[in-house]
Design an enzyme around this catalytic site. Structure first.
Site, PDB file in Angstrom:
ATOM      1  N   TYR A 121      14.780  20.110  80.894  1.00 41.65           N
ATOM      2  CA  TYR A 121      15.262  21.258  81.662  1.00 41.65           C
ATOM      3  C   TYR A 121      14.451  22.506  81.332  1.00 41.65           C
ATOM      4  O   TYR A 121      14.061  23.265  82.222  1.00 41.65           O
ATOM      5  CB  TYR A 121      16.746  21.520  81.364  1.00 41.65           C
ATOM      6  CG  TYR A 121      17.682  20.461  81.885  1.00 41.65           C
ATOM      7  CD1 TYR A 121      18.145  20.511  83.193  1.00 41.65           C
ATOM      8  CD2 TYR A 121      18.129  19.422  81.068  1.00 41.65           C
ATOM      9  CE1 TYR A 121      19.029  19.553  83.679  1.00 41.65           C
ATOM     10  CE2 TYR A 121      19.006  18.461  81.546  1.00 41.65           C
ATOM     11  CZ  TYR A 121      19.455  18.524  82.852  1.00 41.65           C
ATOM     12  OH  TYR A 121      20.317  17.578  83.321  1.00 41.65           O
ATOM     13  N   ASN A 144      21.257  19.807  94.040  1.00 39.95           N
ATOM     14  CA  ASN A 144      20.236  19.050  94.778  1.00 39.95           C
ATOM     15  C   ASN A 144      20.864  18.290  95.954  1.00 39.95           C
ATOM     16  O   ASN A 144      21.628  17.359  95.743  1.00 39.95           O
ATOM     17  CB  ASN A 144      19.533  18.081  93.835  1.00 39.95           C
ATOM     18  CG  ASN A 144      18.399  17.323  94.489  1.00 39.95           C
ATOM     19  OD1 ASN A 144      18.087  17.506  95.659  1.00 39.95           O
ATOM     20  ND2 ASN A 144      17.786  16.450  93.714  1.00 39.95           N
ATOM     21  N   HIS A 153      17.139  12.803  88.661  1.00 36.04           N
ATOM     22  CA  HIS A 153      17.432  11.899  87.540  1.00 36.04           C
ATOM     23  C   HIS A 153      16.311  11.920  86.498  1.00 36.04           C
ATOM     24  O   HIS A 153      16.524  11.488  85.367  1.00 36.04           O
ATOM     25  CB  HIS A 153      17.685  10.467  88.044  1.00 36.04           C
ATOM     26  CG  HIS A 153      16.536   9.861  88.787  1.00 36.04           C
ATOM     27  ND1 HIS A 153      16.352  10.065  90.138  1.00 36.04           N
ATOM     28  CD2 HIS A 153      15.523   9.069  88.377  1.00 36.04           C
ATOM     29  CE1 HIS A 153      15.273   9.405  90.534  1.00 36.04           C
ATOM     30  NE2 HIS A 153      14.747   8.803  89.472  1.00 36.04           N
ATOM     31  N   GLU A 179      12.717   2.838  86.944  1.00 41.57           N
ATOM     32  CA  GLU A 179      11.385   3.452  86.842  1.00 41.57           C
ATOM     33  C   GLU A 179      10.696   3.137  85.515  1.00 41.57           C
ATOM     34  O   GLU A 179       9.596   3.622  85.252  1.00 41.57           O
ATOM     35  CB  GLU A 179      11.489   4.959  87.050  1.00 41.57           C
ATOM     36  CG  GLU A 179      11.932   5.309  88.458  1.00 41.57           C
ATOM     37  CD  GLU A 179      11.850   6.793  88.769  1.00 41.57           C
ATOM     38  OE1 GLU A 179      11.198   7.550  87.995  1.00 41.57           O
ATOM     39  OE2 GLU A 179      12.430   7.200  89.782  1.00 41.57           O
TER      40      GLU A 179
END
Length: 187
Positions: A121, A144, A153, A179
């Site tokens: 962040y 979002n 994410h 991912e």
């Protein structure tokens, strides 16, 4: 509006698709994909569509499967993403549901944090010219309108924690595992 009526005002097309994290509501305007909504079960869809139609001032239409015009490509790309064969969404996006700093952060996330990577962040705040603005970035992630496609994410806590997620922490874990960032869960 039933499925056969044609919209009279600005056009909004919507559908619900199955995904690896549960049913997702997809909505698009002629400008592009405008919303991805989590937990789009039968009892929630009307509550999701009503405010969207009101906010955009649009007539909504849910096309029959296979008759999507605006949503054909988003549906195809999301299926490919969840199948593990798509690493970058290439879709027009309608950003009207986001503005100001939130839009700036989301667009930086979309441009600068590719598949298989994460960003803290705080680092994302610094990239958008607001060092020390980690909490503001968290607020942007929570607002979002295009999760999964604009991959919030991939934003994690600066201390290595996974952080929150509008679709739930388990959904975030699933997407990060898909991912290759986290190990696949053992079931």
């Amino acid at each position: 509006m039933d499925n056969t009526e044609r919209p009279r005002g600005p056009h909004l097309e919507w559908t619900v698709v199955a995904s690896g994290i549960g049913p997702l509501l997809l909505a698009a305007t002629p400008e592009g994909l405008v919303q991805v909504g989590f937990h789009a079960g039968p009892g929630r869809v009307d509550a999701m569509i009503g405010p969207l139609v009101s906010r955009l001032g649009a007539d909504a239409r849910r096309p029959a499967p296979g008759e999507e015009v605006l949503l054909a490509e988003p549906v195809r790309q999301l299926a490919a993403y969840f199948a593990g064969t798509l690493r970058r969404f290439d879709l027009p996006l309608d950003w009207r549901l986001s503005s100001g700093f939130n839009r700036q952060v989301l667009q930086e996330l979309d441009r600068g944090v590719p598949y298989g990577t994460v960003v803290g962040y705080g680092e994302l705040a610094a990239r958008t010219g607001r060092p020390g603005g980690a909490q503001a970035v968290g607020n942007a992630m929570g607002s979002n309108p295009l999760p999964v496609v604009v991959a919030c994410h991939r934003v994690v806590e600066n201390d290595g924690g996974i952080g929150g997620f509008g679709g739930g922490v388990e959904a975030k874990r699933h997407l990060l595992a898909l991912e290759g960032i986290l190990p696949q869960p053992l079931f």
